[in-house]
Motif scaffolding. Structure first.
Motif, PDB file in Angstrom:
ATOM      1  N   LYS A 123      51.252  66.473  42.453  1.00 20.94           N
ATOM      2  CA  LYS A 123      50.068  65.647  42.668  1.00 20.94           C
ATOM      3  C   LYS A 123      50.337  64.644  43.774  1.00 20.94           C
ATOM      4  N   LYS A 124      49.473  64.632  44.731  1.00 22.20           N
ATOM      5  CA  LYS A 124      49.630  63.716  45.854  1.00 22.20           C
ATOM      6  C   LYS A 124      48.597  62.610  45.741  1.00 22.20           C
ATOM      7  N   ASN A 125      48.966  61.438  46.235  1.00 22.87           N
ATOM      8  CA  ASN A 125      48.071  60.287  46.203  1.00 22.87           C
ATOM      9  C   ASN A 125      47.484  60.092  47.590  1.00 22.87           C
ATOM     10  N   ASN A 126      46.247  60.496  47.763  1.00 20.84           N
ATOM     11  CA  ASN A 126      45.573  60.322  49.053  1.00 20.84           C
ATOM     12  C   ASN A 126      44.637  59.125  49.041  1.00 20.84           C
ATOM     13  N   LEU A 127      44.668  58.324  47.970  1.00 17.79           N
ATOM     14  CA  LEU A 127      43.723  57.231  47.839  1.00 17.79           C
ATOM     15  C   LEU A 127      44.203  55.934  48.471  1.00 17.79           C
ATOM     16  N   GLY A 128      45.476  55.769  48.674  1.00 20.33           N
ATOM     17  CA  GLY A 128      45.997  54.533  49.221  1.00 20.33           C
ATOM     18  C   GLY A 128      46.778  53.744  48.202  1.00 20.33           C
ATOM     19  N   GLN A 129      47.331  52.647  48.632  1.00 14.32           N
ATOM     20  CA  GLN A 129      48.208  51.836  47.795  1.00 14.32           C
ATOM     21  C   GLN A 129      47.571  50.526  47.345  1.00 14.32           C
ATOM     22  N   ASN A 130      46.430  50.154  47.860  1.00 12.11           N
ATOM     23  CA  ASN A 130      45.819  48.855  47.600  1.00 12.11           C
ATOM     24  C   ASN A 130      44.608  48.985  46.687  1.00 12.11           C
ATOM     25  N   GLU A 131      44.404  47.952  45.859  1.00 14.13           N
ATOM     26  CA  GLU A 131      43.232  47.904  44.982  1.00 14.13           C
ATOM     27  C   GLU A 131      42.649  46.502  45.012  1.00 14.13           C
ATOM     28  N   VAL A 132      41.333  46.422  45.037  1.00 12.54           N
ATOM     29  CA  VAL A 132      40.613  45.162  44.821  1.00 12.54           C
ATOM     30  C   VAL A 132      39.735  45.373  43.596  1.00 12.54           C
ATOM     31  N   LYS A 133      39.720  44.361  42.711  1.00 11.83           N
ATOM     32  CA  LYS A 133      38.996  44.485  41.453  1.00 11.83           C
ATOM     33  C   LYS A 133      38.292  43.173  41.139  1.00 11.83           C
ATOM     34  N   LEU A 134      37.322  43.269  40.257  1.00 13.62           N
ATOM     35  CA  LEU A 134      36.569  42.110  39.805  1.00 13.62           C
ATOM     36  C   LEU A 134      36.358  42.246  38.303  1.00 13.62           C
ATOM     37  N   ASN A 135      36.592  41.148  37.571  1.00 15.75           N
ATOM     38  CA  ASN A 135      36.404  41.140  36.130  1.00 15.75           C
ATOM     39  C   ASN A 135      34.909  41.059  35.836  1.00 15.75           C
ATOM     40  N   ALA A 136      34.336  42.134  35.328  1.00 17.69           N
ATOM     41  CA  ALA A 136      32.889  42.220  35.128  1.00 17.69           C
ATOM     42  C   ALA A 136      32.402  41.343  33.978  1.00 17.69           C
ATOM     43  N   VAL A 137      33.196  41.193  32.929  1.00 18.24           N
ATOM     44  CA  VAL A 137      32.768  40.404  31.774  1.00 18.24           C
ATOM     45  C   VAL A 137      32.700  38.926  32.121  1.00 18.24           C
ATOM     46  N   PHE A 138      33.669  38.423  32.876  1.00 21.55           N
ATOM     47  CA  PHE A 138      33.667  37.002  33.213  1.00 21.55           C
ATOM     48  C   PHE A 138      32.474  36.615  34.079  1.00 21.55           C
ATOM     49  N   LEU A 139      31.955  37.546  34.876  1.00 20.51           N
ATOM     50  CA  LEU A 139      30.760  37.247  35.658  1.00 20.51           C
ATOM     51  C   LEU A 139      29.573  36.918  34.758  1.00 20.51           C
ATOM     52  N   PHE A 199      34.373  33.676  37.971  1.00 19.87           N
ATOM     53  CA  PHE A 199      34.709  34.670  38.984  1.00 19.87           C
ATOM     54  C   PHE A 199      36.206  34.931  38.900  1.00 19.87           C
ATOM     55  N   GLU A 200      36.607  36.200  38.673  1.00 18.94           N
ATOM     56  CA  GLU A 200      38.031  36.544  38.636  1.00 18.94           C
ATOM     57  C   GLU A 200      38.294  37.785  39.488  1.00 18.94           C
ATOM     58  N   PRO A 201      38.598  37.586  40.776  1.00 18.64           N
ATOM     59  CA  PRO A 201      38.975  38.720  41.620  1.00 18.64           C
ATOM     60  C   PRO A 201      40.469  39.007  41.473  1.00 18.64           C
ATOM     61  N   SER A 202      40.859  40.258  41.770  1.00 17.62           N
ATOM     62  CA  SER A 202      42.260  40.667  41.712  1.00 17.62           C
ATOM     63  C   SER A 202      42.579  41.549  42.899  1.00 17.62           C
ATOM     64  N   GLY A 239      40.502  41.330  30.448  1.00 21.49           N
ATOM     65  CA  GLY A 239      39.545  41.747  31.450  1.00 21.49           C
ATOM     66  C   GLY A 239      39.037  43.158  31.276  1.00 21.49           C
ATOM     67  N   PHE A 240      37.835  43.356  31.768  1.00 18.99           N
ATOM     68  CA  PHE A 240      37.221  44.652  31.965  1.00 18.99           C
ATOM     69  C   PHE A 240      36.949  44.701  33.464  1.00 18.99           C
ATOM     70  N   ASN A 241      37.906  45.193  34.205  1.00 20.73           N
ATOM     71  CA  ASN A 241      37.859  45.122  35.660  1.00 20.73           C
ATOM     72  C   ASN A 241      37.316  46.410  36.256  1.00 20.73           C
ATOM     73  N   VAL A 242      36.522  46.269  37.285  1.00 21.53           N
ATOM     74  CA  VAL A 242      36.052  47.404  38.079  1.00 21.53           C
ATOM     75  C   VAL A 242      36.450  47.115  39.530  1.00 21.53           C
ATOM     76  N   GLY A 243      36.779  48.186  40.248  1.00 23.05           N
ATOM     77  CA  GLY A 243      37.211  47.979  41.614  1.00 23.05           C
ATOM     78  C   GLY A 243      37.333  49.276  42.387  1.00 23.05           C
ATOM     79  N   TYR A 244      38.103  49.192  43.465  1.00 23.57           N
ATOM     80  CA  TYR A 244      38.254  50.316  44.379  1.00 23.57           C
ATOM     81  C   TYR A 244      39.683  50.383  44.897  1.00 23.57           C
ATOM     82  N   ARG A 245      40.246  51.572  44.925  1.00 22.66           N
ATOM     83  CA  ARG A 245      41.577  51.808  45.506  1.00 22.66           C
ATOM     84  C   ARG A 245      41.405  52.379  46.896  1.00 22.66           C
ATOM     85  N   PHE A 246      42.098  51.766  47.848  1.00 25.79           N
ATOM     86  CA  PHE A 246      42.001  52.250  49.247  1.00 25.79           C
ATOM     87  C   PHE A 246      43.375  52.296  49.888  1.00 25.79           C
TER      88      PHE A 246
END
Length: 185
Positions: A25-41, A46-49, A178-185
Motif C-alpha cells: 500500500k502506497k501513500n499518495n495523499l501526502g504527509q500533512n493534515e489540517v483539522k477542525l473540531n466540529a463539536v467545539f464550533l 475554535f480548535e484547529p489542528s 474531539g470529533f475532528n474533520v479535516g483533509y490530508r495533503f
C-alpha cells in the motif's frame, strides 16, 4: 528443453515479484493534515489542528483552543496550545486506533477567596497559566480522497499552581476531546 524450463521459471519469478510489489500500500495523499473540531464550533469555540505524519505508525501535531462565544461555552478555560505525538496501530498509513501523549499550555480563569478576621469571604477572579502533561487515545479514518475523520479523548494533569489553598474551584486535571474533520495533503 532445459532452456524452456529455465525461461519458464524466470517468467514466473518475475510475475511473482511484480505481484508482490502490487500488494504494497502506497501513500499518495501526502504527509500533512489540517483539522477542525466540529463539536467545539457548536459550543462557541475554535480548535484547529495541524498534524505531520512521520511514518506509517507515528505522527506529531499541534492544536489550539480559542473560545469566541462565552455565552454558549460556559467554561473558565481561556485558551490552550497542545503539541502531541501519536502512535498508530491500524493497517492503513497513519490511520486507525492510536495512543497519544500530549503537553498542554493552558490559561484558566480562577476564582480566589480569602477569609477576613470577622469570618467574611471575599472573592475575585484571576487568569492563571499552567502546563500539563497527559495521554489520550482515539481513532482516525482517512478516505481515498484525503478527507479525515477523527475521534479522540485525553486526560492530563497541571504541574504548577496546584498547591495553592486560596483557589475556590481549581482542578489540576485537564481534558481534551474531539470529533475532528479535516483533509490530508
Amino acid at each position: 528443453m532445459k532452456n524452456y524450463v529455465v525461461a519458464f521459471l524466470m517468467l514466473f519469478t518475475i510475475m511473482d515479484a511484480q505481484a508482490q510489489n502490487d500488494t504494497i500500500k502506497k501513500n499518495n495523499l501526502g504527509q500533512n493534515e489540517v483539522k477542525l473540531n466540529a463539536v467545539f464550533l457548536l459550543f462557541g469555540s475554535f480548535e484547529p489542528s495541524y498534524e505531520r505524519n512521520l511514518s506509517e505508525q507515528s505522527s506529531v501535531g499541534i492544536s489550539a483552543f480559542i473560545p469566541f462565544d462565552n455565552k454558549n461555552f460556559d467554561m473558565d478555560l481561556n485558551y490552550y496550545i497542545s503539541p502531541y505525538y501519536r502512535i498508530f496501530f491500524g493497517k492503513k498509513y497513519a490511520a486507525g486506533f492510536f495512543l497519544e501523549g500530549f503537553g498542554m499550555l493552558n490559561s484558566m480563569e480562577q476564582k480566589y477567596y480569602t477569609t477576613s478576621v470577622e469570618g467574611h469571604y471575599s472573592y475575585w477572579d484571576e487568569d492563571v497559566s499552567d502546563f500539563a502533561l497527559g495521554f489520550g487515545l482515539g481513532g482516525k479514518w482517512v478516505t481515498s480522497g484525503g478527507f479525515v475523520f477523527e475521534v479522540n479523548g485525553g486526560i492530563g494533569r497541571n504541574f504548577f499552581n496546584t498547591n495553592n489553598d486560596d483557589y475556590y474551584d481549581y482542578s489540576p486535571i485537564v481534558g481534551k476531546f474531539g470529533f475532528n474533520v479535516g483533509y490530508r495533503f
